[in-house]
Design a protein around this motif. Structure first.
Motif, PDB file in Angstrom:
ATOM      1  N   SER A  10     -33.764   8.432 -63.716  1.00 44.64           N
ATOM      2  CA  SER A  10     -34.891   9.300 -63.368  1.00 44.64           C
ATOM      3  C   SER A  10     -36.160   8.525 -63.040  1.00 44.64           C
ATOM      4  O   SER A  10     -37.103   9.095 -62.497  1.00 44.64           O
ATOM      5  CB  SER A  10     -35.166  10.298 -64.499  1.00 44.64           C
ATOM      6  N   THR A  11     -36.191   7.239 -63.327  1.00 40.60           N
ATOM      7  CA  THR A  11     -37.408   6.454 -63.111  1.00 40.60           C
ATOM      8  C   THR A  11     -37.631   6.059 -61.654  1.00 40.60           C
ATOM      9  O   THR A  11     -38.725   5.658 -61.293  1.00 40.60           O
ATOM     10  CB  THR A  11     -37.396   5.161 -63.954  1.00 40.60           C
TER      11      THR A  11
ATOM     12  N   ASP B  11     -29.395  14.541 -57.536  1.00 41.06           N
ATOM     13  CA  ASP B  11     -28.431  14.951 -58.569  1.00 41.06           C
ATOM     14  C   ASP B  11     -26.998  14.644 -58.139  1.00 41.06           C
ATOM     15  O   ASP B  11     -26.167  14.262 -58.962  1.00 41.06           O
ATOM     16  CB  ASP B  11     -28.568  16.443 -58.877  1.00 41.06           C
ATOM     17  N   ALA B  12     -26.693  14.818 -56.865  1.00 42.01           N
ATOM     18  CA  ALA B  12     -25.352  14.508 -56.357  1.00 42.01           C
ATOM     19  C   ALA B  12     -25.078  13.003 -56.462  1.00 42.01           C
ATOM     20  O   ALA B  12     -23.961  12.587 -56.795  1.00 42.01           O
ATOM     21  CB  ALA B  12     -25.194  14.985 -54.915  1.00 42.01           C
ATOM     22  N   LEU B  13     -26.102  12.187 -56.200  1.00 46.03           N
ATOM     23  CA  LEU B  13     -25.953  10.742 -56.380  1.00 46.03           C
ATOM     24  C   LEU B  13     -25.703  10.423 -57.847  1.00 46.03           C
ATOM     25  O   LEU B  13     -24.825   9.619 -58.177  1.00 46.03           O
ATOM     26  CB  LEU B  13     -27.194   9.996 -55.874  1.00 46.03           C
ATOM     27  N   PHE B  14     -26.440  11.068 -58.739  1.00 41.67           N
ATOM     28  CA  PHE B  14     -26.250  10.811 -60.173  1.00 41.67           C
ATOM     29  C   PHE B  14     -24.823  11.173 -60.596  1.00 41.67           C
ATOM     30  O   PHE B  14     -24.186  10.426 -61.336  1.00 41.67           O
ATOM     31  CB  PHE B  14     -27.277  11.570 -61.015  1.00 41.67           C
ATOM     32  N   ALA B  15     -24.317  12.288 -60.121  1.00 44.32           N
ATOM     33  CA  ALA B  15     -22.942  12.688 -60.441  1.00 44.32           C
ATOM     34  C   ALA B  15     -21.953  11.623 -59.965  1.00 44.32           C
ATOM     35  O   ALA B  15     -20.991  11.288 -60.679  1.00 44.32           O
ATOM     36  CB  ALA B  15     -22.615  14.043 -59.820  1.00 44.32           C
ATOM     37  N   ALA B  16     -22.177  11.079 -58.786  1.00 47.83           N
ATOM     38  CA  ALA B  16     -21.296  10.025 -58.252  1.00 47.83           C
ATOM     39  C   ALA B  16     -21.407   8.755 -59.094  1.00 47.83           C
ATOM     40  O   ALA B  16     -20.399   8.077 -59.339  1.00 47.83           O
ATOM     41  CB  ALA B  16     -21.637   9.740 -56.796  1.00 47.83           C
ATOM     42  N   ILE B  17     -22.608   8.430 -59.557  1.00 50.27           N
ATOM     43  CA  ILE B  17     -22.804   7.257 -60.418  1.00 50.27           C
ATOM     44  C   ILE B  17     -22.049   7.442 -61.729  1.00 50.27           C
ATOM     45  O   ILE B  17     -21.362   6.540 -62.195  1.00 50.27           O
ATOM     46  CB  ILE B  17     -24.311   7.010 -60.675  1.00 50.27           C
TER      47      ILE B  17
END
Length: 189
Positions: free
Chosen positions: A29-30, A55-61
């Motif tokens: 989030s930073t 958020d979609a990138l975070f899910a992929a991460i």
């Protein structure tokens, strides 16, 4: 200018890799979309051709990192106690404390995963449960597998919070000793 499908996939992979490292080192989030794209030499506008949202990138991460952790920590066929003990020793090491970007995502991204939507949490749960089941099979105990998994992640979080290397080492060593004691206790059938 149109890019090939291969170029787009390569760029997406570079973004995913770079963002994973950044997230594990500094938190997800930073950094904003512009910062994530700048890290791979592109403008923020190009982001949305690879992911529909941050958020979609975070899910992929999360999917990528937890799958890699599962693979490293015991998701292999034929894993045994000796291999698990070696993995746990490496997990509870100063190198892992000092280099969060090179290690498991749970200690660094756990709080952000907990605040994510249910799909990301379910994805994380699936990977964590697979790891726990792998360890439970090796250890012949569901509860011991959960306890050791929790001990490892918690010890790393605590060690990273501390200011001095001596106290960090004390936390890691205490955790290693307690896990070794638990592994030495014979399990009832």
């Amino acid at each position: 200018m149109r890019y090939s499908a291969g170029h787009k996939l390569e760029t997406r992979e570079r973004l995913l890799h770079s963002s994973s490292l950044s997230a594990k080192k500094s938190g997800f989030s930073t950094v904003g979309v512009d910062g994530l794209m700048k890290a791979i030499g592109l403008s923020g506008a190009a982001f949305y051709s690879h992911f529909s949202s941050k958020d979609a990138l975070f899910a992929a991460i999360v999917e990528r990192e937890l799958s890699q952790s599962l693979e490293r920590l015991g998701g292999q066929e034929g894993a045994d106690r000796e291999r698990l003990q070696r993995c746990l020793k490496q997990y509870l090491s100063m190198a892992h404390v000092e280099q969060p970007e090179a290690g498991c995502a749970l200690p660094t991204l756990g709080a952000e995963i907990a605040r994510s939507d249910v799909l990301v949490r379910e994805q994380a749960q699936q990977c964590i449960c697979r790891l726990q089941q792998s360890w439970a099979q090796i250890l012949e105990s569901d509860s011991l597998a959960w306890a050791i998994l929790s001990q490892c992640v918690g010890a790393l979080v605590v060690a990273r919070m501390l200011a001095t290397e001596d106290v960090q080492r004390t936390v890691l060593n205490a955790s290693q000793e307690e896990i070794a004691r638990q592994l030495a206790v014979p399990r009832a059938e």
